[in-house]
Design an enzyme around this catalytic site. Structure first.
Site, short mmCIF file in Angstrom:
data_model
loop_
_atom_site.label_atom_id
_atom_site.label_comp_id
_atom_site.label_asym_id
_atom_site.label_seq_id
_atom_site.Cartn_x
_atom_site.Cartn_y
_atom_site.Cartn_z
N HIS A 199 0.70 7.12 -55.99
CA HIS A 199 1.86 6.43 -56.57
C HIS A 199 2.90 7.46 -56.97
O HIS A 199 2.56 8.56 -57.41
CB HIS A 199 1.44 5.61 -57.80
CG HIS A 199 2.42 4.53 -58.12
ND1 HIS A 199 3.53 4.75 -58.89
CD2 HIS A 199 2.48 3.25 -57.72
CE1 HIS A 199 4.23 3.63 -58.96
NE2 HIS A 199 3.62 2.69 -58.25
N ASP A 222 -1.75 -2.26 -54.76
CA ASP A 222 -2.03 -2.88 -53.46
C ASP A 222 -3.50 -2.84 -53.08
O ASP A 222 -3.95 -3.63 -52.26
CB ASP A 222 -1.21 -2.19 -52.36
CG ASP A 222 0.25 -2.52 -52.50
OD1 ASP A 222 0.58 -3.71 -52.51
OD2 ASP A 222 1.07 -1.59 -52.62
C1 LIG Z 1 2.92 5.57 -52.77
C2 LIG Z 1 3.39 6.81 -52.04
C3 LIG Z 1 4.43 6.41 -50.98
C4 LIG Z 1 4.00 7.79 -53.04
O1 LIG Z 1 4.61 8.79 -52.30
P1 LIG Z 1 5.16 10.16 -52.91
O2 LIG Z 1 5.38 10.05 -54.38
O3 LIG Z 1 6.31 10.54 -52.05
O4 LIG Z 1 3.94 11.14 -52.74
P2 LIG Z 1 3.61 12.02 -51.46
O5 LIG Z 1 3.55 11.15 -50.25
O6 LIG Z 1 4.55 13.17 -51.44
O7 LIG Z 1 2.14 12.49 -51.81
C5 LIG Z 1 1.82 13.61 -52.66
C6 LIG Z 1 0.50 14.21 -52.16
O8 LIG Z 1 -0.54 13.24 -52.28
C7 LIG Z 1 -1.04 12.91 -50.98
N1 LIG Z 1 -1.18 11.46 -50.90
C8 LIG Z 1 -0.40 10.55 -51.54
N2 LIG Z 1 -0.82 9.31 -51.25
C9 LIG Z 1 -1.88 9.46 -50.41
C10 LIG Z 1 -2.72 8.54 -49.79
N3 LIG Z 1 -2.56 7.23 -49.94
N4 LIG Z 1 -3.72 9.03 -49.01
C11 LIG Z 1 -3.88 10.34 -48.86
N5 LIG Z 1 -3.11 11.28 -49.44
C12 LIG Z 1 -2.11 10.83 -50.21
C13 LIG Z 1 0.02 13.38 -49.99
O9 LIG Z 1 -0.51 13.62 -48.73
C14 LIG Z 1 0.50 14.61 -50.71
O10 LIG Z 1 -0.48 15.60 -50.55
P3 LIG Z 1 -0.10 17.14 -50.31
O11 LIG Z 1 0.66 17.53 -51.56
O12 LIG Z 1 -1.41 17.80 -50.15
O13 LIG Z 1 0.77 17.16 -49.09
C15 LIG Z 1 2.18 7.51 -51.34
O14 LIG Z 1 1.19 7.76 -52.31
C16 LIG Z 1 1.62 6.68 -50.20
O15 LIG Z 1 2.14 6.78 -49.07
N6 LIG Z 1 0.56 5.85 -50.46
C17 LIG Z 1 0.01 5.00 -49.42
C18 LIG Z 1 0.84 3.75 -49.26
C19 LIG Z 1 0.72 2.83 -50.46
O16 LIG Z 1 -0.37 2.53 -50.92
N7 LIG Z 1 1.87 2.33 -50.95
C20 LIG Z 1 1.93 1.38 -52.04
C21 LIG Z 1 2.51 2.00 -53.26
S1 LIG Z 1 2.39 0.93 -54.66
#
Ligand SMILES: CC(C)(COP(=O)(O)OP(=O)(O)OC[C@H]1O[C@@H](n2cnc3c(N)ncnc32)[C@H](O)[C@@H]1OP(=O)(O)O)[C@@H](O)C(=O)NCCC(=O)NCCS
Length: 374
Positions: A258, A309
């Site tokens: 998140h 979710d």
């Molecule tokens: C929610 C979300 C978009 C937040 O994105 P963000 O704040 O931009 O965070 P990032 O995508 O930069 O992630 C930070 C780190 O955690 C990891 N990470 C975050 N969510 C992850 C996931 N669901 N699975 C695996 N790794 C994850 C990233 O790979 C990154 O790792 P790194 O620093 O080693 O490269 C992201 O966690 C995600 O894509 N989750 C899956 C989709 C989801 O469930 N969305 C609903 C949100 S309520």
């Protein structure tokens, strides 16, 4: 001018009295009411009133909101005609288009007064469930079921979707799920709604922008991806292996992580409980078992927490909601928060227009005639 980090992380973009989040402590509240208090005590209709007015409704205020909502459940004939014409379309695309159409057929669509906007907010909250349930029935060759004015918002949705009045437990579970998804501060779709409203465009356009933003797999689209991942595995062990291999390959596991929460999403606590209870009741216990095992593995391996979710996926599945309408069902709830934010934006508006840190070619490039370009 200072440059915000990628994805505007940590940027405070507005003031708002609607929703408070403390991501470090896992606190979420609507208008000062903690999400746990609301999940345990409120109905969705009370939450809609609370989000819009900043206070709990008294008996007569609640009665009048409920009657306004039930009287607005029917869709314009043109929208039903559209739903009939696109049986194979993606439900989120259908919802986005149908909400835009609601504006086309509402005689007060362009009236920007407070009163008209409040009336249109009622229409949106009342009609979104009908778009989703009517579309699902029509695409399956079934007749539309007329809304039952004696049923709550939650029960009426399940009834008009499944053709069966839900029992008290199913109604309560869905009502709590609606409450938990109703608002979440400046998430991507709410921000999109506020940006559109801030141009003084109409409320239907703002809601349409929000639905477009919610559709993406990084936002509301994640719940559908979660259940597809769980259903694709034959056993909890296989589900855990899949999650582990995704993590090893740097593929994101849907339903985890998140932008704001650094601890467990407080909404996931309730959804996990509901998913377990409902799973046992409806014979989908294995889906809960898979979810719980994947949650444990992802936490241990990457210290990532489940988000809203993750357990809403198995909860919706156990409620008999078709998988490809999970994200539209998220919108059925979030329209409460979107409209609250749009109304708040209109009340104290200034155009939202940030700047970009330019990284392109310097100004003053030499013009090359078309025939001389390579
Ligand atoms: C929610 C979300 C978009 C937040 O994105 P963000 O704040 O931009 O965070 P990032 O995508 O930069 O992630 C930070 C780190 O955690 C990891 N990470 C975050 N969510 C992850 C996931 N669901 N699975 C695996 N790794 C994850 C990233 O790979 C990154 O790792 P790194 O620093 O080693 O490269 C992201 O966690 C995600 O894509 N989750 C899956 C989709 C989801 O469930 N969305 C609903 C949100 S309520």
């Amino acid at each position: 001018m200072s440059t915000a980090g990628a994805g505007l992380e940590g940027v405070v973009a507005t003031t708002s009295s609607i929703c408070f989040i403390n991501g470090e402590a896992g606190v979420l509240s609507y208008q000062g009411f903690n999400i746990h208090t609301l999940a345990e005590n409120a109905t969705f209709e009370e939450v809609v009133y609370l989000l819009w007015h900043g206070k709990l409704p008294n008996e007569s205020e609640l009665k009048s909101l409920k009657s306004e909502l039930t009287s607005e459940r029917e869709l314009p004939a043109e929208v039903i005609g559209f739903l009939k014409s696109v049986p194979k379309a993606t439900p989120m695309d259908v919802l986005r288009t149908a909400v835009s159409m609601l504006g086309l057929f509402d005689p007060i669509a362009a009236d920007g007064s407070d009163e008209a906007n409040r009336t249109k907010a009622v229409k949106l909250v009342a009609k979104l469930p009908a778009i989703v349930s009517n579309f699902d029935r029509l695409r399956n060759g079934k007749d539309i079921i007329a809304a039952d004015p004696n049923l709550s918002h939650a029960a009426n949705f399940l009834y008009t979707l499944n053709g069966k009045r839900p029992d008290d437990v199913m109604e309560k579970v869905f009502d709590v799920a609606l409450i938990l998804h109703a608002d979440h501060e400046l998430n991507a779709s709410t921000f999109a709604a506020r940006v559109t409203a801030a141009t003084l465009s109409d409320i239907y356009s703002a809601a349409t922008s929000a639905i477009g933003a919610l559709k993406g797999p990084l936002h509301g689209g994640a719940n559908e991806a979660v259940v597809r991942m769980l259903l694709a595995s034959k056993s909890p062990e296989e589900a855990v292996q899949k999650a582990k291999s995704d993590l090893a390959n740097k593929v994101k596991v849907p339903g985890f992580g998140h932008r704001v929460y650094r601890v467990l999403d407080p909404r996931a606590v309730h959804l996990k409980k509901l998913s377990e209870e409902l799973g046992k009741r409806t014979g989908h216990g294995e889906l809960f078992e898979k979810s719980a095992r994947v949650e444990k593995a992802v936490k241990e391996l990457k210290n990532l927490n489940a988000n809203v979710d993750f357990y809403s996926a198995s909860t919706y599945y156990s409620l008999g909601i078709p998988v490809d309408i999970f994200t539209p069902v998220f919108a059925v709830s979030r329209i409460a928060g979107w409209t609250a934010h749009i109304l708040e934006q209109y009340r104290n508006n200034r155009l939202i227009r940030p700047r970009a840190d330019y990284t392109g070619a310097p100004d003053g490039q030499t013009w090359i005639p078309l025939e001389a370009r390579r």
